[in-house]
Write a protein that holds these residues in place. Structure first.
Motif, PDB file in Angstrom:
ATOM      1  N   UNK A  78      -1.220 -12.474   3.484  1.00  0.00           N
ATOM      2  CA  UNK A  78      -2.257 -13.132   4.342  1.00  0.00           C
ATOM      3  C   UNK A  78      -1.970 -14.549   4.534  1.00  0.00           C
ATOM      4  N   UNK A  79      -1.239 -15.144   5.801  1.00  0.00           N
ATOM      5  CA  UNK A  79      -0.839 -16.463   5.959  1.00  0.00           C
ATOM      6  C   UNK A  79      -2.325 -17.544   5.861  1.00  0.00           C
ATOM      7  N   UNK A 103       3.041  -7.593  13.171  1.00  0.00           N
ATOM      8  CA  UNK A 103       3.312  -8.004  11.703  1.00  0.00           C
ATOM      9  C   UNK A 103       4.612  -8.640  11.511  1.00  0.00           C
ATOM     10  N   UNK A 104       4.521  -9.708  11.032  1.00  0.00           N
ATOM     11  CA  UNK A 104       5.868 -10.748  10.824  1.00  0.00           C
ATOM     12  C   UNK A 104       5.896 -11.937  11.865  1.00  0.00           C
ATOM     13  N   UNK A 105       4.957 -11.943  12.555  1.00  0.00           N
ATOM     14  CA  UNK A 105       4.914 -12.910  13.657  1.00  0.00           C
ATOM     15  C   UNK A 105       4.078 -14.067  13.411  1.00  0.00           C
ATOM     16  N   UNK A 125       1.942  -5.841   5.489  1.00  0.00           N
ATOM     17  CA  UNK A 125       2.659  -4.860   4.792  1.00  0.00           C
ATOM     18  C   UNK A 125       3.080  -5.090   3.380  1.00  0.00           C
ATOM     19  N   UNK A 126       3.419  -6.153   2.952  1.00  0.00           N
ATOM     20  CA  UNK A 126       3.294  -6.699   1.567  1.00  0.00           C
ATOM     21  C   UNK A 126       2.184  -6.902   0.703  1.00  0.00           C
ATOM     22  N   UNK A 127       1.011  -6.500   1.382  1.00  0.00           N
ATOM     23  CA  UNK A 127      -0.308  -6.378   0.554  1.00  0.00           C
ATOM     24  C   UNK A 127      -0.434  -4.695   0.136  1.00  0.00           C
ATOM     25  N   UNK A 132       7.991  -6.185  -5.019  1.00  0.00           N
ATOM     26  CA  UNK A 132       8.230  -6.070  -6.646  1.00  0.00           C
ATOM     27  C   UNK A 132       6.634  -5.712  -7.286  1.00  0.00           C
ATOM     28  N   UNK A 133       6.253  -4.544  -7.477  1.00  0.00           N
ATOM     29  CA  UNK A 133       4.986  -4.026  -7.737  1.00  0.00           C
ATOM     30  C   UNK A 133       4.447  -5.033  -8.904  1.00  0.00           C
ATOM     31  N   UNK A 134       3.362  -5.142  -9.080  1.00  0.00           N
ATOM     32  CA  UNK A 134       2.860  -5.942 -10.201  1.00  0.00           C
ATOM     33  C   UNK A 134       2.186  -4.907 -11.184  1.00  0.00           C
ATOM     34  N   UNK A 135       2.590  -5.118 -12.485  1.00  0.00           N
ATOM     35  CA  UNK A 135       2.030  -4.193 -13.499  1.00  0.00           C
ATOM     36  C   UNK A 135       1.385  -4.819 -14.668  1.00  0.00           C
ATOM     37  N   UNK A 136       1.019  -6.302 -14.466  1.00  0.00           N
ATOM     38  CA  UNK A 136       0.217  -6.915 -15.158  1.00  0.00           C
ATOM     39  C   UNK A 136       1.254  -7.687 -16.294  1.00  0.00           C
TER      40      UNK A 136
END
Length: 142
Positions: A78-79, A103-105, A125-127, A132-136
């Motif tokens: 989200x820019x 998306x991407x523009x 799409x990154x959301x 790289x998945x966050x695992x805490x």
């Protein structure tokens, strides 16, 4: 064979100031800050990224003029939210510009105190699918 880009050397004039800017204002994680009688080098990584920046006083870094890097690119889901976060931390940013509705523009930009410039691209799409998945855990925890 896979080839991964994992470090970008960023030329800066004030190493401690650059660490403070990228860690405290932009929000990168400080992975390490190594100082000895021969050098001072720090590595910082944007959260969720597999690529870090390195600032320091190694010979290869001293060959580049501080502020000479242009157009490094970050991607966010989200820019508008990312820009608001940076502005709230005192980072001067350009306005968000939509070049293409797909998306991407959507982009905005900012510069560090030396003038190295960054583009920030919205990839919604990154959301949903982070690279790289966050695992805490911290990325260097075993």
């Amino acid at each position: 064979m896979d080839w991964t880009l994992e470090v970008v050397v960023l030329p800066v004039s004030d190493l401690d100031g650059a660490i403070a800017f990228y860690r405290d204002r932009v929000g990168f994680d400080l992975d390490h800050d190594t100082r000895n009688e021969h050098m001072h080098v720090a590595q910082l990584t944007p959260r969720g990224s597999g690529c870090s920046i390195v600032v320091g006083s190694l010979p290869s870094q001293n060959e580049m003029a501080p502020g000479s890097m242009r157009g490094l690119q970050l991607c966010v889901a989200d820019a508008y939210a990312a820009r608001a976060e940076l502005v709230s931390r005192g980072v001067e940013c350009s306005e968000v510009t939509v070049f293409d509705e797909r998306d991407g523009g959507t982009f905005f930009g900012f510069a560090d105190p030396d003038g190295n410039t960054w583009g920030v691209q919205q990839l919604q799409v990154r959301g949903e699918q982070p690279l790289i998945p966050h695992d805490g855990r911290d990325r260097f925890d075993a």
